[in-house]
Motif scaffolding. Structure first.
Motif, PDB file in Angstrom:
ATOM      1  N   PHE A  97     -31.869   1.343  28.473  1.00 42.22           N
ATOM      2  CA  PHE A  97     -32.660   2.534  28.174  1.00 42.22           C
ATOM      3  C   PHE A  97     -34.033   2.496  28.825  1.00 42.22           C
ATOM      4  O   PHE A  97     -34.560   3.532  29.218  1.00 42.22           O
ATOM      5  CB  PHE A  97     -32.787   2.752  26.668  1.00 42.22           C
ATOM      6  CG  PHE A  97     -31.580   3.421  26.072  1.00 42.22           C
ATOM      7  CD1 PHE A  97     -31.220   4.688  26.457  1.00 42.22           C
ATOM      8  CD2 PHE A  97     -30.811   2.771  25.129  1.00 42.22           C
ATOM      9  CE1 PHE A  97     -30.106   5.311  25.917  1.00 42.22           C
ATOM     10  CE2 PHE A  97     -29.702   3.373  24.581  1.00 42.22           C
ATOM     11  CZ  PHE A  97     -29.336   4.648  24.977  1.00 42.22           C
TER      12      PHE A  97
ATOM     13  N   ASN B 251     -36.742   8.388  22.726  1.00 36.81           N
ATOM     14  CA  ASN B 251     -36.611   8.149  21.288  1.00 36.81           C
ATOM     15  C   ASN B 251     -35.584   7.061  20.989  1.00 36.81           C
ATOM     16  O   ASN B 251     -35.793   6.232  20.097  1.00 36.81           O
ATOM     17  CB  ASN B 251     -36.250   9.435  20.560  1.00 36.81           C
ATOM     18  CG  ASN B 251     -37.404  10.413  20.517  1.00 36.81           C
ATOM     19  OD1 ASN B 251     -38.560  10.032  20.614  1.00 36.81           O
ATOM     20  ND2 ASN B 251     -37.093  11.684  20.408  1.00 36.81           N
ATOM     21  N   LEU B 252     -34.470   7.044  21.723  1.00 35.10           N
ATOM     22  CA  LEU B 252     -33.474   5.990  21.535  1.00 35.10           C
ATOM     23  C   LEU B 252     -34.030   4.627  21.923  1.00 35.10           C
ATOM     24  O   LEU B 252     -33.703   3.617  21.295  1.00 35.10           O
ATOM     25  CB  LEU B 252     -32.210   6.299  22.334  1.00 35.10           C
ATOM     26  CG  LEU B 252     -31.312   7.385  21.760  1.00 35.10           C
ATOM     27  CD1 LEU B 252     -30.151   7.675  22.700  1.00 35.10           C
ATOM     28  CD2 LEU B 252     -30.791   6.998  20.393  1.00 35.10           C
ATOM     29  N   THR B 253     -34.873   4.591  22.942  1.00 35.12           N
ATOM     30  CA  THR B 253     -35.504   3.326  23.334  1.00 35.12           C
ATOM     31  C   THR B 253     -36.358   2.784  22.196  1.00 35.12           C
ATOM     32  O   THR B 253     -36.297   1.602  21.872  1.00 35.12           O
ATOM     33  CB  THR B 253     -36.370   3.531  24.591  1.00 35.12           C
ATOM     34  OG1 THR B 253     -35.563   4.065  25.631  1.00 35.12           O
ATOM     35  CG2 THR B 253     -36.977   2.216  25.049  1.00 35.12           C
TER      36      THR B 253
END
Length: 79
Positions: free
Chosen positions: A23, A58-60
């Motif tokens: 990511f 945001n996932l990171t």
């Protein structure tokens, strides 16, 4: 009792580590570090994230927080 879960926690930690790396590498690089110090493309340092770029960002953050929590848990179980 939680000692039995240590190998599973370590596998989850490795998976999260790889996910964090992927990511981070997927994030789009902006104008570069040169523009922050007055380079040719000054003024493009601040950029609004939209769509997929925002999702990856945001996932990171989520995966980094999960990785940190799993790492602390793993360190606590090794003692």
């Amino acid at each position: 009792m939680l000692q039995d879960w240590l190998p599973t926690i370590q596998v989850v930690q490795i998976i999260l580590c790889v996910a964090v790396i992927v990511f981070i590498l997927l994030q789009v690089r902006g104008a570069g570090l040169g523009s922050a110090f007055g380079g040719s493309s000054a003024g493009t340092v601040f950029k609004t994230r939209r769509g997929v770029e925002r999702l990856v960002f945001n996932l990171t953050i989520i995966f980094v927080v999960l990785f940190a929590l799993i790492s602390v848990l793993s360190a606590a179980l090794v003692k």
